[in-house]
Scaffold this active site. Structure first.
Site: not given
Ligand code: P1T
Length: 380
Positions: A47, A100, A174, A199
């Site tokens: 961790r 998001y 972000d 992503k």
């Molecule tokens: O899904 P996660 O890895 O927890 O990430 C969240 C997140 C944060 N910031 C942005 C700009 C994002 O697009 C996302 C996650 N977005 C999607 C799952 C989507 O389909 O838009």
């Protein structure tokens, strides 16, 4: 002084000194033998730290320039939540008003309940960010390009205004949609680059993860403490897959971007389409800023269909290569309707997304096949 492409393949990933393995080993272990009480080789519990995760953190840091530090998390949301622990009850956060849906949900439905206050502004107008600052503001949170409206915020201009108002206010960006290959928030004056590594960074739709990169040594120490204290860390396998993906990030972003530009130009001339939103088009209000602060314009396109939500549902049912799915940034093309999928949690708020908006995550397939797929789906 190595280039991005070289850094992505080598930073934090020297051959394994124990075996010569060229690829960073997958240290699938939770704990580490201690020679005597408290005598370790730098690792005592996964961790707190894990060698595979450390390689990933070093690589992500190096991609945003010398003097950067990287921390990784179990998801993008875990990274955002950990960063927001820097903000204390009674303090204010200024947020760009298209983010998001999960970010909005965390801020509005979770953290607001712990005494943090959020003001949503149109960050494509830097003066709106500046005017929203209050004596209690400690953080400005931007997404650019935003999800899913692809609004562009001028990071350097906002950093200048925020820091001249009060140097102690943090600016977090972000950078998920751009990736560090297309946009470097820290170089533009931000304090934190935040990612859903799920992503483009990992890039193959096979792992969920998040990251924070900063050059602020004090903030890094605090976040590293929080990373361990909260414990929302990625497992070794997830770190390994993400490192594997990063090696081709530059190549992938080039192809995502060139495919998307072709597709955006095609969609602009289709009679079923009311509006194409893509920062690479002259018609996009943020085009000039995007041209300045991004290397290319990325793989995300939003379109507003003349037929509204029912047309959006029909189109997404008719594509064959574009898979109907949430998420983005993988090698394969995806299509979705944010109003009822990724952004359902903003329904009824000021951030609401039009029902006829269809979001495309343009993959790295051959562009002619993608164009043909979209054409047959729209003609339907
Ligand atoms: O899904 P996660 O890895 O927890 O990430 C969240 C997140 C944060 N910031 C942005 C700009 C994002 O697009 C996302 C996650 N977005 C999607 C799952 C989507 O389909 O838009």
């Amino acid at each position: 002084d190595l280039h991005f492409e070289t850094t992505a393949i080598h930073a934090g990933q020297a051959p394994d000194p124990a075996t010569g393995a060229v690829i960073t080993p997958l240290y699938q272990t939770s704990t580490y033998a201690q020679e005597q009480v408290g005598v370790t080789r730098g690792f005592d519990y996964s961790r707190t730290a894990n060698p595979t995760r450390r390689s990933l953190e070093e690589c992500l840091a190096a991609l945003e320039g010398a003097g950067s530090y990287g921390l990784t998390f179990a998801s993008g949301m875990a990274a955002i939540d950990t960063l927001l622990r820097l903000v204390k009850p009674g303090e204010y956060v200024v947020v760009s008003n298209d983010v998001y849906g999960g970010t909005f949900r965390l801020f509005d439905k979770v953290l607001a309940g712990y005494g943090l206050a959020f003001t949503f502004v149109d960050a494509s107008i830097p003066a709106q960010v500046e005017h929203a600052l209050r004596p209690e503001t400690t953080l400005v949170w931007l997404e650019t390009p935003t999800n899913p409206l692809l609004k562009i915020a001028d990071i350097a201009e906002i950093a200048r205004r925020v820091k001249s108002s009060r140097p102690g206010i943090w600016l977090a960006v972000d950078n998920t949609f751009a990736s560090p290959y297309l946009q470097q928030p820290l170089a533009l004056g931000a304090d934190f680059s935040v990612y859903s590594t799920t992503k483009y960074i990992a890039g193959h739709s096979d792992v969920v993860g998040g990251a924070i990169v900063t050059r602020d040594a004090g903030a890094y120490e605090r976040l590293k403490f929080l990373q361990n204290a909260i414990g929302a860390v990625p497992g070794p396998m997830d770190a390994w897959l993400t490192l594997r993906g990063i090696k081709t990030l530059a190549l992938r972003m080039e192809r995502h971007s060139s495919n998307a530009l072709h597709i955006a130009e095609f969609l602009q001339n289709h009679p079923a389409v009311e509006r194409v939103i893509y920062p690479g088009l002259d018609s996009h209000p943020g085009h000039a800023i995007a041209q300045r602060q991004m290397k290319m314009f990325g793989g995300m396109i939003s379109i507003i269909l003349k037929g509204g939500e029912s047309a959006a549902r029909r189109m997404t049912a008719a594509t064959r290569l574009f898979t109907l799915a949430e998420s983005l940034g993988g090698v394969e093309s995806l299509i979705e309707v944010p109003a009822v999928m990724t952004h359902a949690s903003v329904t009824g708020s000021a951030l609401e997304i039009p029902g006829g908006l269809v979001r495309l995550s343009v993959g790295i397939e051959h562009v002619d096949d993608l164009l043909q797929d979209l054409e047959q789906a729209l003609n339907e």
